[in-house]
Motif scaffolding. Sequence first.
Motif, PDB file in Angstrom:
ATOM      1  N   VAL A   3      43.578  15.029   5.862  1.00  0.00           N
ATOM      2  CA  VAL A   3      43.740  15.438   7.254  1.00  0.00           C
ATOM      3  C   VAL A   3      44.835  16.502   7.316  1.00  0.00           C
ATOM      4  CG1 VAL A   3      44.225  14.713   9.610  1.00  0.00           C
ATOM      5  CG2 VAL A   3      43.061  13.143   8.026  1.00  0.00           C
ATOM      6  N   ILE A   4      44.453  17.716   7.644  1.00  0.00           N
ATOM      7  CA  ILE A   4      45.394  18.828   7.759  1.00  0.00           C
ATOM      8  C   ILE A   4      45.985  18.816   9.167  1.00  0.00           C
ATOM      9  CG2 ILE A   4      45.613  21.338   7.709  1.00  0.00           C
ATOM     10  CD1 ILE A   4      43.129  21.274   5.790  1.00  0.00           C
ATOM     11  N   VAL A   5      47.306  18.870   9.252  1.00  0.00           N
ATOM     12  CA  VAL A   5      47.997  18.837  10.544  1.00  0.00           C
ATOM     13  C   VAL A   5      48.807  20.125  10.684  1.00  0.00           C
ATOM     14  CG1 VAL A   5      49.585  17.568  12.043  1.00  0.00           C
ATOM     15  CG2 VAL A   5      48.135  16.320  10.405  1.00  0.00           C
ATOM     16  N   PRO A   6      48.275  21.137  11.389  1.00  0.00           N
ATOM     17  CA  PRO A   6      49.017  22.388  11.570  1.00  0.00           C
ATOM     18  C   PRO A   6      50.269  22.168  12.428  1.00  0.00           C
ATOM     19  CG  PRO A   6      46.670  22.701  12.002  1.00  0.00           C
ATOM     20  CD  PRO A   6      46.914  21.228  11.944  1.00  0.00           C
ATOM     21  N   PHE A   7      51.360  22.819  12.021  1.00  0.00           N
ATOM     22  CA  PHE A   7      52.628  22.650  12.742  1.00  0.00           C
ATOM     23  C   PHE A   7      53.412  23.952  12.689  1.00  0.00           C
ATOM     24  CE2 PHE A   7      57.170  21.275  12.785  1.00  0.00           C
ATOM     25  CZ  PHE A   7      57.192  20.751  14.078  1.00  0.00           C
ATOM     26  N   SER A   8      53.766  24.463  13.862  1.00  0.00           N
ATOM     27  CA  SER A   8      54.538  25.703  13.947  1.00  0.00           C
ATOM     28  C   SER A   8      56.012  25.386  14.178  1.00  0.00           C
ATOM     29  CB  SER A   8      54.016  26.588  15.084  1.00  0.00           C
ATOM     30  OG  SER A   8      54.843  27.720  15.237  1.00  0.00           O
ATOM     31  N   THR A   9      56.859  25.927  13.313  1.00  0.00           N
ATOM     32  CA  THR A   9      58.296  25.747  13.479  1.00  0.00           C
ATOM     33  C   THR A   9      58.920  26.899  14.252  1.00  0.00           C
ATOM     34  OG1 THR A   9      58.775  26.874  11.388  1.00  0.00           O
ATOM     35  CG2 THR A   9      58.424  24.489  11.299  1.00  0.00           C
ATOM     36  N   ASP A  10      58.157  27.909  14.565  1.00  0.00           N
ATOM     37  CA  ASP A  10      58.651  29.119  15.218  1.00  0.00           C
ATOM     38  C   ASP A  10      58.493  29.001  16.732  1.00  0.00           C
ATOM     39  OD1 ASP A  10      59.518  31.682  15.767  1.00  0.00           O
ATOM     40  OD2 ASP A  10      57.534  32.568  15.450  1.00  0.00           O
ATOM     41  N   ARG A  11      59.593  28.757  17.410  1.00  0.00           N
ATOM     42  CA  ARG A  11      59.599  28.613  18.880  1.00  0.00           C
ATOM     43  C   ARG A  11      58.504  27.659  19.364  1.00  0.00           C
ATOM     44  NH1 ARG A  11      59.300  34.618  20.935  1.00  0.00           N
ATOM     45  NH2 ARG A  11      57.780  34.676  19.245  1.00  0.00           N
ATOM     46  N   LEU A  68      47.249  30.815  13.122  1.00  0.00           N
ATOM     47  CA  LEU A  68      46.591  29.516  12.966  1.00  0.00           C
ATOM     48  C   LEU A  68      45.180  29.630  12.393  1.00  0.00           C
ATOM     49  CD1 LEU A  68      46.573  26.448  13.456  1.00  0.00           C
ATOM     50  CD2 LEU A  68      45.796  26.918  15.789  1.00  0.00           C
ATOM     51  N   THR A  69      44.368  30.522  12.940  1.00  0.00           N
ATOM     52  CA  THR A  69      42.981  30.655  12.467  1.00  0.00           C
ATOM     53  C   THR A  69      42.941  30.993  10.982  1.00  0.00           C
ATOM     54  OG1 THR A  69      42.084  31.274  14.631  1.00  0.00           O
ATOM     55  CG2 THR A  69      40.860  32.022  12.694  1.00  0.00           C
ATOM     56  N   ASP A  70      43.743  31.959  10.556  1.00  0.00           N
ATOM     57  CA  ASP A  70      43.742  32.361   9.153  1.00  0.00           C
ATOM     58  C   ASP A  70      44.236  31.243   8.245  1.00  0.00           C
ATOM     59  OD1 ASP A  70      42.853  34.869   9.923  1.00  0.00           O
ATOM     60  OD2 ASP A  70      44.866  35.723   9.996  1.00  0.00           O
ATOM     61  N   ALA A  71      45.288  30.556   8.662  1.00  0.00           N
ATOM     62  CA  ALA A  71      45.857  29.496   7.835  1.00  0.00           C
ATOM     63  C   ALA A  71      44.886  28.328   7.682  1.00  0.00           C
ATOM     64  CB  ALA A  71      47.175  29.019   8.441  1.00  0.00           C
ATOM     65  N   VAL A  72      44.236  27.937   8.775  1.00  0.00           N
ATOM     66  CA  VAL A  72      43.297  26.814   8.697  1.00  0.00           C
ATOM     67  C   VAL A  72      42.068  27.196   7.872  1.00  0.00           C
ATOM     68  CG1 VAL A  72      41.748  25.327  10.029  1.00  0.00           C
ATOM     69  CG2 VAL A  72      44.101  25.699  10.795  1.00  0.00           C
ATOM     70  N   PRO A  92      34.419  15.403   3.323  1.00  0.00           N
ATOM     71  CA  PRO A  92      34.885  15.900   4.625  1.00  0.00           C
ATOM     72  C   PRO A  92      36.393  16.101   4.646  1.00  0.00           C
ATOM     73  CG  PRO A  92      33.462  13.974   4.884  1.00  0.00           C
ATOM     74  CD  PRO A  92      33.784  14.081   3.434  1.00  0.00           C
ATOM     75  N   VAL A  93      36.826  17.063   5.421  1.00  0.00           N
ATOM     76  CA  VAL A  93      38.247  17.292   5.656  1.00  0.00           C
ATOM     77  C   VAL A  93      38.453  17.403   7.158  1.00  0.00           C
ATOM     78  CG1 VAL A  93      37.997  19.791   5.385  1.00  0.00           C
ATOM     79  CG2 VAL A  93      40.245  18.750   5.108  1.00  0.00           C
ATOM     80  N   ALA A  94      39.547  16.856   7.640  1.00  0.00           N
ATOM     81  CA  ALA A  94      39.840  16.876   9.077  1.00  0.00           C
ATOM     82  C   ALA A  94      41.013  17.808   9.358  1.00  0.00           C
ATOM     83  CB  ALA A  94      40.164  15.474   9.584  1.00  0.00           C
ATOM     84  N   VAL A  95      41.036  18.337  10.568  1.00  0.00           N
ATOM     85  CA  VAL A  95      42.173  19.105  11.071  1.00  0.00           C
ATOM     86  C   VAL A  95      42.549  18.506  12.421  1.00  0.00           C
ATOM     87  CG1 VAL A  95      43.022  21.348  11.829  1.00  0.00           C
ATOM     88  CG2 VAL A  95      41.476  21.209   9.854  1.00  0.00           C
ATOM     89  N   VAL A  96      43.778  18.046  12.540  1.00  0.00           N
ATOM     90  CA  VAL A  96      44.258  17.380  13.752  1.00  0.00           C
ATOM     91  C   VAL A  96      45.543  18.066  14.180  1.00  0.00           C
ATOM     92  CG1 VAL A  96      45.086  15.214  14.753  1.00  0.00           C
ATOM     93  CG2 VAL A  96      43.217  15.178  13.079  1.00  0.00           C
ATOM     94  N   MET A  97      45.605  18.541  15.405  1.00  0.00           N
ATOM     95  CA  MET A  97      46.769  19.267  15.883  1.00  0.00           C
ATOM     96  C   MET A  97      47.989  18.349  16.009  1.00  0.00           C
ATOM     97  SD  MET A  97      46.017  22.331  15.949  1.00  0.00           S
ATOM     98  CE  MET A  97      44.492  23.220  15.655  1.00  0.00           C
ATOM     99  N   ALA A  98      49.165  18.954  15.839  1.00  0.00           N
ATOM    100  CA  ALA A  98      50.406  18.185  15.777  1.00  0.00           C
ATOM    101  C   ALA A  98      50.940  17.787  17.145  1.00  0.00           C
ATOM    102  CB  ALA A  98      51.472  18.994  15.036  1.00  0.00           C
TER     103      ALA A  98
END
Length: 215
Positions: A3-11, A68-72, A92-98
């Motif tokens: 499960v990929i969890v995208p997370f932005s540390t920038d603002r 985000l689009t490019d990284a995912v 299968p792989v999941a992507v769940v927002m942080a």
Amino acid sequence: MEVIVPFSTDRPKSRLSDVLSPDERRDFARAMLDDVLDAVAAADGEPRVLATDPVDVDSPVTVDDRPLTDAVNAALDARLGADSERGGAVEPVAVVMADLALATPAALDRLFEAGRDADVAVAPGRGGGTNAFVASHPEFQVDYHGASYLDHREIASEIDAAFRTVDSHRLGTDVDEPADLAEVLIHAEGRAAAWLREAGFALDAEEGRVAAVRE
């Protein structure tokens, strides 16, 4: 399931700037991330944070500072594309927002199960975004601009991928605006809700609606 969890540390959470300071937004975003990671692990998922900068969590972290689009899409290619090239079954792989502070193991179980039955299973957010999905089709790619749920449904159709929608209030509620804080106080029980209460937020009913206000 990874499960990929995208997370932005920038603002992080800039749309909460009217009610939270930059440091508070950072701390609150981190509390939500921890809640999501806990829910994923409790649903027997294997979380991996996809962060714009290094972040100190117990889960593995991949750093990718692209949009985000490019990284995912790079993460999907690394998993789904590699499985396909090896000629074996594509897992299968999941992507769940942080920022899904309302997510629970039961809600994620529903998503994961749908993703095992279909090539692409999406939990749409309010307003037509894509808050979480599971994909096993090696040609599936994301496009997070605008009403991305509709875009992802169309992308799945173009590659002949079986598509399923997972209608979930808990997965459909991403915390972006001040009005969303009330949902966290009402429905969540984890770190994010505790953080809001410690920061002085409480529920207040006015003009027929419930809002989160700072006391």
